[in-house]
Design a protein around this motif. Structure first.
Motif, PDB file in Angstrom:
ATOM      1  N   THR A  11       1.010  -1.241  -0.061  1.00  0.00           N
ATOM      2  CA  THR A  11      -0.032   0.005   0.034  1.00  0.00           C
ATOM      3  C   THR A  11       0.926   1.247   0.083  1.00  0.00           C
ATOM      4  N   TYR A  46      -4.027   1.558  -2.604  1.00  0.00           N
ATOM      5  CA  TYR A  46      -3.947  -0.096  -2.273  1.00  0.00           C
ATOM      6  C   TYR A  46      -3.510  -0.819  -3.422  1.00  0.00           C
ATOM      7  N   SER A  47      -2.882  -1.922  -2.769  1.00  0.00           N
ATOM      8  CA  SER A  47      -2.395  -2.980  -3.888  1.00  0.00           C
ATOM      9  C   SER A  47      -3.763  -3.826  -3.958  1.00  0.00           C
ATOM     10  N   SER A  70      -4.489  -7.805   0.039  1.00  0.00           N
ATOM     11  CA  SER A  70      -3.985  -7.409   1.368  1.00  0.00           C
ATOM     12  C   SER A  70      -3.424  -8.802   2.149  1.00  0.00           C
TER      13      SER A  70
END
Lengths: 697, 81
Positions: free
Chosen positions: A126, A298-299, A302
């Motif tokens: 992130t 955000y990627s 998570s």
């Protein structure tokens, strides 16, 4: 020498306590907030000629003043001298963490943001623009990685900068939507404050630190902290009457702010059709969403939650969760009891001299002449010793709790058993505390601190003494060995434990229904990500709690031990105050099938439960010309011995437990209840069982 | 609120799916607590599992896990699909 007070605020599981421990090390003091049983911690750190006083506020999701934790935190920030609020943020759940931040900014005290858990943020790939987020609220910041943070130099640097230039670092608060904001601003302008205080614009418009919209804000000058007037008004609108009462004495007009705010609240609710709570929380989240959209990317996956979820898929699996729960609890307590038992054996031997070690009691009694030697040996050393013997159990149990708590499993344990406990008016977390109670009631009572709801916590404390602790076991084994055949012994023992649990369930259910108006307290509980407990924090946790126990054992319990020793040898040993007391209270014991000897032994048992046996042996020995056991066998029936075991199970927690309970319960009325109901219940139950049983015997 | 076919109480739904929170109803104290934990209207919430005895339930929202009792989850009105 200057002292800077830093209030550490943050949500539970934000790593606040870890950072607090990292900074203060062992130099901290744990206590309770005045009047309530919310844990209070402060610690000091000195660098050069500056002392930093760190106060660790309880973990809070918000500052809405719903719970005791929220109320004490609010009162501390508003009433005590606080220089800077240090807000610890779990950056891996940034949006929820910032909710508290938006509330703290309204207070108007200078703040520093600590964006913690950056390691997890990085692992999740992130990207967070910490700088822009902080700037939007005019708050300086640092980025940390919990216990892995290498240097705190930057932290102190920022703290010093903020302390020296407070007027530059007044946080910017958020604005609410339309009508509500208008009402708040109007009210702010209409109030006449006795000693208004404004941060002056120094005219240095090129200084980038300066938030130019701040100087217009009016602050209420209190003895300690200037608090933004707006804060009181917003709180008032949110329905916090106490905040309005705090403001009222500082106002010239109006005289009845509360009534005025009520009218305005009604007006806003009419316009929106929503409650003010909803408008306010929506606006806070809208502000946060704005920040997240602009400054965070955000990627896709998570990582942090997925590892935790994978563990949960196993530990909380529909079929396996209960076996896992049972296995983990069994292992934890098996280790705690056995390690504790092993060490306690050594200490006991050392104090009483039953092993090859020096019998300290006998040694002191013989070497110090006269009554003083008796007092020191049989009174103080034996009394405190009886308590110190528990120390290993207690310390081991505290280690177990700290590990369960820090690893994140405690929340899972509560999740698994909550349904069953809820049926008895208790909470999932009550279970773990009650389980501890079988070892020793003291750590069990202290373990209830992890429970959020006061009602749940008090009820759990009330029933813990009904969990048969290890000190009561010698009483049972003594009687069982004398009166029951080997094949019946385990069954008899188990039935005593079960009676305790059964009574606990009934007491819990009744308390929930009568004392706490049965209003459901929210169970909304975070399931924190699993973490390895760190050695340092486990040790600090354990030491904090063990230290509190030692302090109590050293003072009040010693006093009680001396008292009990005194009344048992004066005026003379075979006609002591205790014996007179025993005869005097015999009418109480007659109806439940017991005699004065049992009464006297029970009195001794208040000091420490296992003393019941030794007291009984001494008295019976004197009566029965030496052979105590034969004498006891001759005067009691097995049924009577069972009644006495039942009575010992319930009648009274030991002194050390009572003192711990007072500390943890706080309020006198609940404390008095907690110590008055057990003897009543014990007597009534024994009375019923004895009188019904007599018909069949 | 709109058509009852399109909304549901979170407590009544099965694990494994995501829903959008529409409204929180019920007593102020509990409502406030739910919203402050991040379950405000507009948030996506996924039911992860129920406890072995059916209550409480574990949900995931905003990247973290929360457990709620049936009564509380009943106060959360979500959009179906």
């Amino acid at each position: 020498m200057k002292e800077i007070t830093l209030a550490f605020a943050g949500q539970p599981n934000s790593g606040k306590t870890t950072i607090f421990n990292e900074i203060t090390g062992a130099r901290q003091h744990v206590g309770n907030w005045p009047g309530v049983t919310v844990e209070y911690k402060d610690g000091y750190k000195t660098i050069g000629d500056t002392t930093y006083k760190l106060v660790d506020l309880p973990g809070l999701y918000s500052m809405s003043a719903n719970s005791y934790e929220e109320i004490v935190s609010r009162d501390f920030l508003i009433k005590e001298k606080v220089d800077i609020i240090v807000n610890i943020i779990d950056s891996s759940v940034l949006d929820r963490s910032l909710f508290l931040t938006t509330q703290l900014t309204e207070i108007g005290l200078p703040m520093v943001l600590v964006f913690n858990m950056d390691d997890i943020v990085q692992k999740n790939q992130t990207e967070i623009d910490y700088k822009r987020i902080s700037e939007s609220m005019n708050i300086p910041y640092i980025v940390t990685q919990g216990a892995k943070t290498k240097s705190w130099d930057k932290f102190y640097e920022i703290i010093n900068e903020v302390y020296d230039n407070k007027e530059y670092y007044i946080p910017r608060h958020i604005s609410f939507s339309g009508e509500l904001e208008t009402e708040i601003t109007e009210m702010e302008n209409s109030l006449k404050v006795k000693n208004p205080f404004q941060f002056t614009d120094k005219g240095n418009s090129t200084d980038t630190r300066h938030a130019h919209d701040i100087p217009g804000d009016i602050f209420v000058s209190k003895e300690n902290n200037p608090i933004r007037l707006r804060w009181f008004i917003v709180r008032g609108f949110e329905g916090d009457k106490e905040a309005i009462n705090m403001l009222q004495p500082n106002l010239i007009s109006p005289k009845n702010l509360e009534a005025q705010i009520d009218i305005k609240r009604g007006h806003v609710t009419d316009v929106y059709g929503d409650s003010i709570d909803e408008i306010v929380t929506d606006d806070r989240y809208a502000f946060i969403s704005g920040l997240i959209n602009k400054f965070v990317s955000y990627s896709k996956t998570s990582n942090k939650v997925s590892i935790t979820e994978r563990i949960d898929n196993i530990l909380l699996n529909k079929w396996l969760s209960i076996p896992f729960f049972a296995a983990i609890m069994y292992c934890a307590f098996y280790v705690a009891f056995n390690v504790g038992d092993f060490i306690a054996g050594y200490i006991d031997g050392w104090i009483n001299g039953t092993d090859d070690f020096i019998g300290l009691v006998g040694y002191i009694t013989e070497s110090v002449p006269g009554a003083l030697g008796e007092l020191l040996g049989s009174g103080v050393v034996a009394g405190v010793g009886a308590v110190i013997v528990f120390l290993p159990y207690i310390a081991c149990m505290f280690i177990v709790i700290a590990i369960l708590e820090d690893s994140g499993y405690m929340a899972r344990a509560a999740f698994v058993v909550d349904r069953a406990m809820h049926a008895f008016g208790l909470h999932g977390k009550s279970f773990v505390a009650m389980l501890l109670g079988f070892g020793c009631n003291i750590p069990a009572v202290m373990a209830t601190r992890t429970m959020e709801s006061r009602a749940d916590r008090l009820i759990t404390i009330f029933v813990i003494p009904l969990m048969s602790c290890s000190a009561r076991l010698p009483i049972y084994t003594f009687f069982v060995a004398i009166f029951f055949e080997p094949k019946w012994r385990p069954l008899v023992l188990m039935s005593i434990y079960l009676i305790g649990i059964l009574v606990a369930i009934i007491v819990g259910k009744i308390c929930k229904g009568t004392m706490f108006d049965d209003k459901e307290t929210p169970f909304v509980m975070e399931m924190p990500a699993y973490r390895w407990p760190t050695f340092k924090s486990t040790i600090i946790h354990t030491w904090d709690r063990t230290k509190q126990f030692i302090v109590r054992a050293g003072t009040i319990v010693a006093g009680c031990a001396i008292l009990i020793w005194f009344i048992s040898v004066y005026p003379s040993e075979d006609n002591s105050i205790v014996m007179m007391l025993g005869h005097w209270i015999e009418p109480i014991f007659k109806p439940i099938g017991l005699d004065w000897m049992a009464g006297v032994a029970s009195i001794f048992g208040i000091g420490a439960k296992e003393v019941v046996v030794s007291a009984l042996e001494v008295i019976a020995g004197a009566q029965g010309a030496g052979d105590a056991e034969a004498f006891i066998r001759s005067i009691y029936t097995p049924f009577q011995s069972y009644i006495f075991m039942m009575f010992c199970l319930m009648y009274w927690p030991c002194f050390a437990t009572v003192i711990t309970m007072k500390k943890e319960i706080g309020e006198w009325k609940y404390f008095l209840f907690s110590i008055i109901y057990p003897p009543l219940v014990a007597w009534v139950l024994c009375f019923i069982v004895w009188n019904i049983g007599k018909l069949f015997m | 609120m709109s058509d009852t076919q399109k909304t549901a109480h979170l407590a009544d739904l099965k694990p494994g799916k995501s829903y959008k929170v529409l409204k929180i109803v019920g007593e102020t104290n509990i409502k406030r607590r739910i919203i402050e934990m991040g379950l405000n209207p507009g948030t996506e919430v996924e039911i992860i599992r129920k406890a072995p005895l059916g209550d409480p339930i574990e949900v995931k929202t905003r990247g973290f896990l929360v457990s709620l009792r049936y009564n509380e989850a009943h106060n959360i009105i979500v959009e179906k699909e």
